[in-house]
Enzyme design. Structure first.
Site, PDB file in Angstrom:
ATOM      1  N   LEU A  15       0.825  -1.202   0.000  1.00  0.00           N
ATOM      2  CA  LEU A  15       0.000   0.000   0.000  1.00  0.00           C
ATOM      3  C   LEU A  15       0.859   1.252   0.000  1.00  0.00           C
ATOM      4  O   LEU A  15       0.501   2.266  -0.582  1.00  0.00           O
ATOM      5  CB  LEU A  15      -0.912   0.013   1.230  1.00  0.00           C
ATOM      6  CG  LEU A  15      -1.902  -1.141   1.376  1.00  0.00           C
ATOM      7  CD1 LEU A  15      -2.718  -0.963   2.644  1.00  0.00           C
ATOM      8  CD2 LEU A  15      -2.805  -1.243   0.172  1.00  0.00           C
ATOM      9  N   GLY A  16       1.975   1.185   0.680  1.00  0.00           N
ATOM     10  CA  GLY A  16       2.883   2.323   0.767  1.00  0.00           C
ATOM     11  C   GLY A  16       4.156   1.906   1.452  1.00  0.00           C
ATOM     12  O   GLY A  16       4.272   0.783   1.951  1.00  0.00           O
ATOM     13  N   GLY A  18       7.845   3.552   3.710  1.00  0.00           N
ATOM     14  CA  GLY A  18       8.509   4.682   4.347  1.00  0.00           C
ATOM     15  C   GLY A  18       9.962   4.372   4.583  1.00  0.00           C
ATOM     16  O   GLY A  18      10.536   3.474   3.963  1.00  0.00           O
ATOM     17  N   ALA A  19      10.560   5.120   5.512  1.00  0.00           N
ATOM     18  CA  ALA A  19      11.993   4.986   5.761  1.00  0.00           C
ATOM     19  C   ALA A  19      12.350   3.628   6.354  1.00  0.00           C
ATOM     20  O   ALA A  19      13.446   3.118   6.136  1.00  0.00           O
ATOM     21  CB  ALA A  19      12.453   6.101   6.704  1.00  0.00           C
ATOM     22  N   TYR A  20      11.418   3.024   7.107  1.00  0.00           N
ATOM     23  CA  TYR A  20      11.758   1.815   7.851  1.00  0.00           C
ATOM     24  C   TYR A  20      11.043   0.555   7.375  1.00  0.00           C
ATOM     25  O   TYR A  20      11.299  -0.520   7.898  1.00  0.00           O
ATOM     26  CB  TYR A  20      11.430   2.013   9.342  1.00  0.00           C
ATOM     27  CG  TYR A  20      12.167   3.169   9.973  1.00  0.00           C
ATOM     28  CD1 TYR A  20      13.509   3.399   9.703  1.00  0.00           C
ATOM     29  CD2 TYR A  20      11.518   4.027  10.842  1.00  0.00           C
ATOM     30  CE1 TYR A  20      14.179   4.464  10.280  1.00  0.00           C
ATOM     31  CE2 TYR A  20      12.184   5.086  11.442  1.00  0.00           C
ATOM     32  CZ  TYR A  20      13.525   5.298  11.149  1.00  0.00           C
ATOM     33  OH  TYR A  20      14.190   6.344  11.730  1.00  0.00           O
ATOM     34  N   GLY A  21      10.122   0.668   6.450  1.00  0.00           N
ATOM     35  CA  GLY A  21       9.402  -0.530   6.043  1.00  0.00           C
ATOM     36  C   GLY A  21       8.287  -0.218   5.075  1.00  0.00           C
ATOM     37  O   GLY A  21       8.291   0.810   4.397  1.00  0.00           O
ATOM     38  N   GLU A  22       7.306  -1.118   5.028  1.00  0.00           N
ATOM     39  CA  GLU A  22       6.231  -1.005   4.061  1.00  0.00           C
ATOM     40  C   GLU A  22       4.896  -1.322   4.735  1.00  0.00           C
ATOM     41  O   GLU A  22       4.850  -1.871   5.837  1.00  0.00           O
ATOM     42  CB  GLU A  22       6.473  -1.971   2.897  1.00  0.00           C
ATOM     43  CG  GLU A  22       6.618  -3.426   3.328  1.00  0.00           C
ATOM     44  CD  GLU A  22       7.274  -4.314   2.279  1.00  0.00           C
ATOM     45  OE1 GLU A  22       8.018  -3.767   1.434  1.00  0.00           O
ATOM     46  OE2 GLU A  22       7.043  -5.522   2.311  1.00  0.00           O
ATOM     47  N   VAL A  23       3.812  -0.954   4.051  1.00  0.00           N
ATOM     48  CA  VAL A  23       2.467  -1.150   4.585  1.00  0.00           C
ATOM     49  C   VAL A  23       1.702  -2.094   3.670  1.00  0.00           C
ATOM     50  O   VAL A  23       1.691  -1.911   2.454  1.00  0.00           O
ATOM     51  CB  VAL A  23       1.716   0.186   4.702  1.00  0.00           C
ATOM     52  CG1 VAL A  23       0.321  -0.041   5.289  1.00  0.00           C
ATOM     53  CG2 VAL A  23       2.499   1.173   5.554  1.00  0.00           C
ATOM     54  N   ASP A 130       5.147  16.874   9.890  1.00  0.00           N
ATOM     55  CA  ASP A 130       5.354  16.397   8.513  1.00  0.00           C
ATOM     56  C   ASP A 130       4.012  16.334   7.771  1.00  0.00           C
ATOM     57  O   ASP A 130       3.683  15.346   7.127  1.00  0.00           O
ATOM     58  CB  ASP A 130       6.029  15.033   8.507  1.00  0.00           C
ATOM     59  CG  ASP A 130       6.661  14.699   7.145  1.00  0.00           C
ATOM     60  OD1 ASP A 130       6.899  15.640   6.364  1.00  0.00           O
ATOM     61  OD2 ASP A 130       6.898  13.507   6.869  1.00  0.00           O
TER      62      ASP A 130
END
Length: 460
Positions: A15-16, A18-23, A130
């Site tokens: 789904l998306g 970021g800096a540390y992982g995914e959704v 943010d």
């Protein structure tokens, strides 16, 4: 999709990230209940656990209609799962047409909802730091939800407010005082809301950062004849100028913004001789826009394996296709049996369920995908050829995901991923933002789609 327990399925589509992982998305087979699962990999950066713990501590405090709900977490030695409310419409930037924006009534609706959620946060003494369209999600009812509290922090405790000194956020949305330090928390978030409003109304950003020539011109009142400012009416300019006051103490508060004439104007009372989307109820208009875009861009999500594999440039398209068809592997996951047991852990090898249009319906209805008339091999060949024409840096991993790296018009890094998927005898090409500005990503997508026009399916 992968089946893991008798009751729950996990979509392998991302789904998306970021800096540390995914959704990813978890769906209950019986109730169709949906939960977003944020998968954190601890091995990537040393400060992951500290930052994630801070994010969770803040997020679990929150309970508001315009903030993504936190359900729970589960830790493993090298990985953590955070369970969140699922917003099926995806990021706000998907609603923004590049260089155009969206109808004023819809922008007004989302601005009110954004300020509503932000007012709740600030009352709790929490600043987000943010705010941007990529961190604002839309649920199936068209309601905006603030997400991603990785940069959030407390600025007030027991009635005592502190100044902040950490430089953080996304450059085009950052208030100028953040670079000076120390700075007040609330005005910094409000500045970001002003930039989001410009993006919603015009489909572009006013500057890349507060060092740019465009920002200097704005400070010197030498900006009104250029875009995006020239696209805005007097009432809108009056509001935005007061939100984007250079001096934080002169910036409008949330209550003052909501009292501004533009925020109180009833756009739905406008009468025209032509019936179009601008006269629909905002939520209905959202659905109408999505349906129209669906007919063009095919709002079906991607399916890729979740485990990262080394990215390589294949010696040839033929070799790439051969590798993809012969080297696909199953992936191990941990999974909840139901919501109450999400903190329990077990590892199971899953079997894949057939990929159909029906089980695509659960996923985010992105506007950056379309069907093509060519087969799998030819589609990859044409796509990679177009990427070379644009002089984009690109790599293909072992799962067939094409990672594209370039810069946007403001020279900021922009990364997105493309997947070519076979589904029930048809070929879907899906583009997903990985890093950078969502609006700039959609501009790149439109240009790529135009170059692929000869193979884009027109009839469906």
């Amino acid at each position: 999709m992968i089946e893991f327990t008798e009751d729950w399925l996990m979509h392998k589509s991302i789904l998306g990230e970021g800096a540390y992982g995914e959704v990813k998305l978890i769906v209950n087979k019986h109730t169709n209940e949906k939960v977003a699962c944020k998968i954190i990999n601890y091995g990537k950066k040393d400060d992951v656990q500290v930052n994630i713990n801070k994010e969770v501590i803040i997020h679990k405090m929150l309970n508001h209609e315009n903030i993504i709900k936190y359900f729970g977490r589960r830790r493993e030695p090298l990985r953590e799962y955070i369970y969140l409310e699922y917003a099926s419409r995806g990021e706000l930037f998907q609603m923004i047409e590049p260089d155009v924006g969206m109808p004023s009534s819809l922008a007004q609706l989302y601005m009110k909802q954004l300020l509503n959620g932000l007012h709740y946060l600030h009352n709790l003494g929490i600043v987000h730091r943010d705010i941007k369209p990529e961190n604002l999600l839309i649920n199936d009812d068209g309601v905006l939800k603030i997400s991603d509290f990785g940069m959030a922090t407390l600025f007030r405790c027991k009635g005592k407010e502190r100044l902040l000194d950490r430089r953080c956020g996304t450059k085009p949305y950052c208030a100028p005082e953040i670079l000076l330090r120390p700075y007040r928390a609330q005005p910094a978030d409000i500045w970001s809301c002003g930039i989001v409003l410009i993006a919603m109304l015009t489909g572009e950003l006013p500057w890349s950062d507060t060092f740019s020539e465009e920002f200097v011109n704005y400070k010197n009142d030498n900006y009104i004849t250029v875009t995006p400012w020239s696209k805005l009416g007097n009432a809108t300019l009056s509001l935005i100028r007061k939100i984007l006051a250079i001096e934080p103490n002169k910036r409008l508060t949330i209550q003052e913004i909501l009292k501004h004439p533009w925020m109180k104007y009833n756009f739905d009372d406008q009468k025209t001789d032509v019936v179009d989307d601008s006269n629909l109820n905002p939520v209905k208009r959202f659905n109408s826009m999505m349906e129209t875009e669906t007919r063009v861009h095919r709002t079906n999500p991607i399916v890729i394996l979740s485990q990262p594999t080394p990215a390589v440039r294949p010696p040839s398209i033929d070799q790439l296709v051969t590798d993809l068809r012969t080297n696909r592997e199953l992936v191990c996951f941990s999974q909840p049996t139901h919501n109450d047991d999400m903190l329990l852990s077990s590892q199971i090898q899953f079997n894949e369920t057939p990929l159909t249009k029906d089980n695509f319906n659960n996923l985010v209805k992105r506007m950056t995908r379309f069907y093509v008339t060519t087969n799998y091999e030819k589609t990859l060949e044409v796509l990679c050829s177009v990427l070379d024409t644009f002089h984009y840096n690109w790599q293909i991993d072992g799962n067939g995901a094409v990672t594209i790296s370039t810069v946007d018009i403001m020279k900021n890094q922009l990364m997105f991923k493309t997947n070519v998927i076979e589904i029930q005898g048809k070929i879907l090409v899906d583009f997903r933002l990985s890093k950078g500005c969502g609006i700039e990503f959609k501009k790149k997508f439109k240009k790529l789609k135009e170059c692929l026009d000869d193979i884009v399916e027109k009839n469906e």
